[in-house]
Design a protein around this motif. Sequence first.
Motif, PDB file in Angstrom:
ATOM      1  N   THR A 508      36.477  57.171  33.835  1.00 39.58           N
ATOM      2  CA  THR A 508      36.944  56.338  34.958  1.00 39.58           C
ATOM      3  C   THR A 508      37.268  54.917  34.521  1.00 39.58           C
ATOM      4  O   THR A 508      38.132  54.262  35.113  1.00 39.58           O
ATOM      5  CB  THR A 508      35.893  56.299  36.078  1.00 39.58           C
ATOM      6  OG1 THR A 508      34.638  55.842  35.544  1.00 39.58           O
ATOM      7  CG2 THR A 508      35.707  57.677  36.701  1.00 39.58           C
ATOM      8  N   ARG A 509      36.613  54.423  33.469  1.00 40.12           N
ATOM      9  CA  ARG A 509      36.845  53.038  33.024  1.00 40.12           C
ATOM     10  C   ARG A 509      38.236  52.847  32.419  1.00 40.12           C
ATOM     11  O   ARG A 509      38.693  51.713  32.257  1.00 40.12           O
ATOM     12  CB  ARG A 509      35.766  52.615  32.025  1.00 40.12           C
ATOM     13  CG  ARG A 509      35.696  53.466  30.769  1.00 40.12           C
ATOM     14  CD  ARG A 509      34.400  53.204  30.010  1.00 40.12           C
ATOM     15  NE  ARG A 509      34.201  54.127  28.929  1.00 40.12           N
ATOM     16  CZ  ARG A 509      34.076  53.769  27.658  1.00 40.12           C
ATOM     17  NH1 ARG A 509      34.153  52.492  27.320  1.00 40.12           N
ATOM     18  NH2 ARG A 509      33.874  54.666  26.723  1.00 40.12           N
ATOM     19  N   LEU A 511      41.065  54.632  33.635  1.00 40.63           N
ATOM     20  CA  LEU A 511      42.083  55.185  34.518  1.00 40.63           C
ATOM     21  C   LEU A 511      43.162  54.191  34.924  1.00 40.63           C
ATOM     22  O   LEU A 511      44.324  54.555  35.099  1.00 40.63           O
ATOM     23  CB  LEU A 511      41.424  55.787  35.769  1.00 40.63           C
ATOM     24  CG  LEU A 511      40.557  57.029  35.518  1.00 40.63           C
ATOM     25  CD1 LEU A 511      39.969  57.517  36.827  1.00 40.63           C
ATOM     26  CD2 LEU A 511      41.360  58.136  34.843  1.00 40.63           C
ATOM     27  N   GLU A 512      42.794  52.922  35.099  1.00 40.37           N
ATOM     28  CA  GLU A 512      43.766  51.935  35.558  1.00 40.37           C
ATOM     29  C   GLU A 512      44.755  51.522  34.476  1.00 40.37           C
ATOM     30  O   GLU A 512      45.785  50.918  34.780  1.00 40.37           O
ATOM     31  CB  GLU A 512      43.047  50.690  36.082  1.00 40.37           C
ATOM     32  CG  GLU A 512      42.227  50.933  37.349  1.00 40.37           C
ATOM     33  CD  GLU A 512      41.591  49.651  37.851  1.00 40.37           C
ATOM     34  OE1 GLU A 512      41.801  48.595  37.204  1.00 40.37           O
ATOM     35  OE2 GLU A 512      40.883  49.710  38.872  1.00 40.37           O
ATOM     36  N   ASP A 513      44.450  51.855  33.220  1.00 41.60           N
ATOM     37  CA  ASP A 513      45.240  51.306  32.114  1.00 41.60           C
ATOM     38  C   ASP A 513      45.967  52.346  31.277  1.00 41.60           C
ATOM     39  O   ASP A 513      46.564  51.993  30.255  1.00 41.60           O
ATOM     40  CB  ASP A 513      44.320  50.481  31.196  1.00 41.60           C
ATOM     41  CG  ASP A 513      43.639  49.348  31.928  1.00 41.60           C
ATOM     42  OD1 ASP A 513      44.354  48.506  32.495  1.00 41.60           O
ATOM     43  OD2 ASP A 513      42.395  49.317  31.943  1.00 41.60           O
ATOM     44  N   GLU A 516      49.311  58.571  33.640  1.00 35.75           N
ATOM     45  CA  GLU A 516      48.729  59.639  34.445  1.00 35.75           C
ATOM     46  C   GLU A 516      48.548  60.920  33.634  1.00 35.75           C
ATOM     47  O   GLU A 516      47.560  61.651  33.801  1.00 35.75           O
ATOM     48  CB  GLU A 516      49.624  59.911  35.660  1.00 35.75           C
ATOM     49  CG  GLU A 516      49.112  60.999  36.592  1.00 35.75           C
ATOM     50  CD  GLU A 516      47.869  60.584  37.360  1.00 35.75           C
ATOM     51  OE1 GLU A 516      47.213  61.473  37.925  1.00 35.75           O
ATOM     52  OE2 GLU A 516      47.549  59.372  37.366  1.00 35.75           O
TER      53      GLU A 516
END
Length: 526
Positions: A508-509, A511-513, A516
């Motif tokens: 999860t750490r 996912l933003e970077d 997809e």
Amino acid sequence: MEKIRENKYLDITEVASKVYHNLSPAQLIEKAISRNEGQLTSAGALRVTTGKYTGRSPNDKFIVDSPTVHNDIAWYNNKAFSGQQFFQLYNRMMGYLQHREIFTFSGYAGADEEHQVKVQFINEFAWQNLFVHQLFIRPEPLQEAGNPDFMVICLPNFTAVPEIDGTNSEAFIVLNLEQRILLIGGTHYAGEMKKAIFTVMNYLLPKQGILSMHCSANMGETGDTALFFGLSGTGKTTLSADHNRRLIGDDEHGWSNQGIFNIEGGCYAKCIKLSQENEPQIWDAIRFGTVLENVVVDEESRAANYDSADFTENTRAAYPVHYIDNVVVPGVGGHPSTIIFLTADAFGVLPPIAKLNNEQAMYHFLSGYTSKLAGTERGITKPEATFSACFGAPFLPLSPLVYAKMLGEKLEQQNTKVFLINTGWSGGPYGIGKRMNLTYTRAMVTAAIAGHMDHVSYDLDPIFNVYVPDTCPGVPDTILKPRNTWSDVTSYDRQARELAALFIENFTRFLEDIPEGIAQSGPKGQ
């Protein structure tokens, strides 16, 4: 290093009573024995013990926070140390060195001369100076001139006072990238020097467009290169030391636009349960000039007992890479055609071998799953699940995404194949199942590198979302699907979903970077 070197009081050669520079292994062994630092084994190796510190101390490692490096460092993964604390600690170490003998070694990190870093090691123990002499690249006589790019001061008997020095314990590993000085004290474990220089290279090489990697490397008869990623204890050293292939390097490499190169000049092999039958190259490398750490030795015969873990499971042998018969000198090779990700799964649920596409490879590189094995770090007494980004998070000063992005680009450019191989448990978790048979693991590695896995059929594992082969030369089909090896498949399903959930939570750490496609390439948990 101007601030320190301009101060004459802080000149190490003036502080110490006697300085021995670049002694030969024979001279260092004589010194070590005369100073009661170790003893010779029946094979001729120098055996030493390291007291209570028989592994790395990650909680005692710091990077000095300075304006020139502050924005580069991933501070969530590294502990900050102030410049004032650093100079205070340095001055106290210089005071400790007054009227003492020291041993220095000037060598190199990086077999590619274009990207080589000159390192000077300052040791209070002769055996530790022998260790770095054997682990790093040894200079030719004409290479001696010039100041080092980095200086390492390692004083195991100097202990920090946390209330005064700002450390977490009496042990410390403090890296000052601006001053290019590394301080180590309070721990006798020599592996701290090795891994600290790897941390330095993990900072310097990416800035030159070079991917620094925690991996072994070897080369086939046709010049094809293979990389083996994995944390300590997963089998990098064992599996890369293959009598059918030439060893490029044991543990750390750079990947440039020209190919790969070894960062070191030696090997640091785990030798618990070492046998001549299973690991003949490592066995034969343990001879005069080799340093054996924390191996039990018979007091009368001086024979090493590799089966004993009386001191630690993390017994080690340090020797120069040329002690391996079929070695590539200098340690450089072409772009890798095959990459192996090694994991020692203590849950016993990951497949022994799986093929990864590029997005799956990026996912597993960022995850870096394995089990920490007993003795690799202080406090680890039995295997436990861990995720270490890029298979080497403790040694990464920069964000893991920096290294992952570089890997993804190189996989795409070179069309490199990637496999995930589990050297851990089969038939059940640790304590119930058995460790994967080394003969089978070697057969999987050979098949992956030789291209034998390119044309077999695969099934997509519904939980771990990786491609598992139906067959592999030299390996029983029954062990390739781990669910079939458990006597209780319900327990397998539960354990597999638990591990998948750990993968998902850990990732999860990122996912933003990340794209997809990479985020969706990991375990599904159902």
